[in-house]
Design an enzyme around this catalytic site. Structure first.
Site, short mmCIF file in Angstrom:
data_model
loop_
_atom_site.label_atom_id
_atom_site.label_comp_id
_atom_site.label_asym_id
_atom_site.label_seq_id
_atom_site.Cartn_x
_atom_site.Cartn_y
_atom_site.Cartn_z
N GLU A 83 -0.16 -9.58 -0.70
CA GLU A 83 -1.58 -9.91 -0.48
C GLU A 83 -2.37 -9.91 -1.79
OE1 GLU A 83 -1.61 -6.81 2.59
OE2 GLU A 83 -2.67 -8.23 3.88
N GLY A 123 0.80 -5.20 0.88
CA GLY A 123 -0.39 -5.31 0.02
C GLY A 123 -0.09 -5.94 -1.33
N ALA A 134 0.87 -1.18 0.00
CA ALA A 134 0.00 0.00 0.00
C ALA A 134 0.90 1.22 0.00
CB ALA A 134 -0.88 -0.02 1.24
N GLU A 184 4.45 -5.22 7.39
CA GLU A 184 3.54 -4.28 8.08
C GLU A 184 3.90 -4.02 9.54
OE1 GLU A 184 2.60 -6.61 5.98
OE2 GLU A 184 1.03 -5.85 4.67
#
Ligand code: DAK
Length: 258
Positions: free
Chosen positions: A112, A109, A64, A132
């Site tokens: 993911e 992300g 992200a 993270e």
């Protein structure tokens, strides 16, 4: 679209996340555009496979967008989570097969996103990780759920707690990726896998995907019953008649995808 390039070729849609300046990090705009493209392709009967990749040779998706995320309020964080969860679930549940061509960093992300796809092919320079907790957050695009389902609880916990980055070979060893190729072969191999899958009864492939994805979230007895229902549904398709008739007539089947 600003940050997504969509190309189509012979029933295959290639979606390229294109923010090379930020190593293709997912900001809100990119997530929204990705969501739009996924919704549109899901409805398309002429697209049978999807390949998701990142632009350039260095990164699939570096997570992200930290710069954008840094100053979010709790409410904005929640909004972003709802948007991303919807986009990633829509990818997982597309009727088409979705292949991630992981061409570099797949962090946070990005890792993911690759896990929301059905199959992951990686270039030899790819790096995977869930960094993270080093930023004071936890994986929030379902990484705590999809990673242990793919590689097992112990290895998932080690990767998430340590934030270690692993290379493509290690990702292959633990079952996070299906195959590893040289960077210059990756897209060609992804297309060739898509074509191989598309030679089969594509409706049956889609039902098999649904059976695997949904069955894994059910208790065993319910999953068996669900599989039996989808198995029965295959007998309402022309592809089932064609596939079995072709076998009996000792010829190659010619599927119509209906
Ligand atoms: N966000 C924003 N910009 C990024 C970025 C990212 N994730 N990753 C890289 N960039 C930018 C860098 O800031 C740099 O920009 P400039 O300084 O040139 O303007 C440019 O991309 C090139 O990066 P580097 O100069 O750092 O390149 P290096 O080769 O030295 O290093 C690297 C590459 C990938 C190792 C490094 O860039 C890096 O560590 N990047 C961050 C990786 C990371 O920590 N990713 C995880 C992000 S956290 C949520 C749910 C989930 C999430 C968020 C919210 N909700 C529920 C709301 C997910 C969180 C994450 O993914």
């Amino acid at each position: 679209m600003e940050n997504i390039i969509l190309e189509e070729e012979n029933g295959i849609a290639k979606i390229c996340i294109n923010r090379p300046k930020a190593l293709n990090a997912l900001n809100t705009q990119t997530l929204k555009e990705l969501g739009e493209v996924i919704s549109e392709i899901s409805e398309r009967k002429d697209i049978h496979a999807v390949i998701i990749t990142g632009s350039g040779q260095k990164s699939f998706v570096a997570g992200a967008d930290i710069t954008e995320m840094k100053n979010k309020t709790a409410i904005q964080g929640r909004e972003m989570a709802i948007l991303a969860q919807k986009v990633f679930s829509n990818i997982e549940n597309m009727p088409q097969v979705v292949i991630a061509a992981v061409n570099g960093y797949a962090l946070g992300g990005g890792c993911e996103l690759s896990m929301a796809c059905d199959i992951r092919l990686a270039s030899s320079n790819a790096k995977f990780g869930q960094p993270e907790v080093s930023l004071g957050i936890i994986p929030g695009f379902a990484g705590t759920q999809r990673l242990p389902r793919l590689v097992g609880k112990g290895i998932a916990k080690e990767l998430i707690f340590s934030t270690d980055k692993i290379d493509a070979q290690e990702a292959y060893r633990i079952g996070l990726v299906n195959k590893v190729y040289e960077q210059d072969e990756l897209m060609q191999q992804a297309v060739s896998l898509a074509k191989k899958i598309m030679k089969n009864g594509i409706y049956a492939v889609s039902l098999a995907k649904s059976s695997i994805n949904n069955g894994l979230n059910m208790d065993t007895e319910s999953a068996y019953a669900f599989e039996a229902d989808l198995f029965g549904l295959c007998f309402s398709t022309e592809d089932q008649t064609e596939g079995m008739t072709a076998f009996v007539e000792k010829r190659k089947s010619s599927f119509k995808g209906c």
